[in-house]
Design a protein around this motif. Structure first.
Motif, PDB file in Angstrom:
ATOM      1  N   ASN A 142      43.591  -7.701 -73.393  1.00 50.87           N
ATOM      2  CA  ASN A 142      44.208  -8.867 -74.035  1.00 50.87           C
ATOM      3  C   ASN A 142      44.060  -8.807 -75.553  1.00 50.87           C
ATOM      4  O   ASN A 142      43.031  -8.378 -76.066  1.00 50.87           O
ATOM      5  CB  ASN A 142      43.542 -10.159 -73.540  1.00 50.87           C
ATOM      6  N   ASP A 143      45.091  -9.266 -76.232  1.00 45.03           N
ATOM      7  CA  ASP A 143      45.091  -9.431 -77.690  1.00 45.03           C
ATOM      8  C   ASP A 143      44.995  -8.130 -78.475  1.00 45.03           C
ATOM      9  O   ASP A 143      44.665  -8.144 -79.649  1.00 45.03           O
ATOM     10  CB  ASP A 143      43.990 -10.409 -78.130  1.00 45.03           C
ATOM     11  N   GLN A 153      51.140  -5.760 -75.217  1.00 46.26           N
ATOM     12  CA  GLN A 153      49.828  -5.586 -74.625  1.00 46.26           C
ATOM     13  C   GLN A 153      50.008  -4.660 -73.426  1.00 46.26           C
ATOM     14  O   GLN A 153      51.084  -4.614 -72.842  1.00 46.26           O
ATOM     15  CB  GLN A 153      49.264  -6.936 -74.213  1.00 46.26           C
ATOM     16  N   TRP A 198      53.849  -7.826 -72.113  1.00 45.22           N
ATOM     17  CA  TRP A 198      53.000  -6.861 -71.429  1.00 45.22           C
ATOM     18  C   TRP A 198      53.857  -5.696 -70.947  1.00 45.22           C
ATOM     19  O   TRP A 198      54.976  -5.899 -70.509  1.00 45.22           O
ATOM     20  CB  TRP A 198      52.309  -7.484 -70.215  1.00 45.22           C
ATOM     21  N   TYR A 211      48.705  -3.027 -69.644  1.00 43.20           N
ATOM     22  CA  TYR A 211      47.879  -3.095 -68.434  1.00 43.20           C
ATOM     23  C   TYR A 211      48.072  -1.802 -67.658  1.00 43.20           C
ATOM     24  O   TYR A 211      49.069  -1.097 -67.823  1.00 43.20           O
ATOM     25  CB  TYR A 211      48.188  -4.329 -67.588  1.00 43.20           C
TER      26      TYR A 211
END
Length: 120
Positions: free
Chosen positions: A80-81, A40, A116, A42
């Protein structure tokens, strides 16, 4: 009504149950462990309002574009996901929808410690 199993009957029942369990396990697709088939993402655009989208290869090997993500005053965003691997581009937009900037980063297929990865 139940009947008592003899030692040979128990052995046969146990063997059959194990064989069915193994065969069933071989035919099922095992789910990926978190962080073992993509990550994932960010990112941080710095203090700014606006939106962002990500595009790149997902964990299934398909080239996709994410839905638009709202960025508040902090400029921080996370999706997310959604699982990515390989080169991923984050596109940043002003609140009015005009394009502002893009960042491209490498997302590893596998990493330890977290599922992440950052794209700054």
């Amino acid at each position: 009504m139940t009947t008592a199993r003899t030692g040979a009957g128990r052995l046969l029942a146990t063997t059959v149950a194990m064989a069915v369990g193994v065969a069933g396990g071989l035919s099922a697709v095992a789910p990926a462990r978190a962080g073992s088939n993509g990550q994932q993402v960010y990112f941080d655009w710095g203090p700014a309002w606006g939106r962002a989208t990500l595009e790149g290869t997902n964990n299934n090997g398909q080239y996709v574009t994410s839905p638009s993500i709202y960025l508040g005053a902090s400029g921080y965003g996370a999706l997310n996901d959604w699982w990515w691997k390989g080169w991923v581009t984050v596109h940043f937009y002003y609140p009015d929808g005009a394009s502002r900037d893009s960042r491209t980063c490498w997302v590893p297929t596998e990493q330890s410690g977290s599922d992440w990865t950052s794209c700054f």
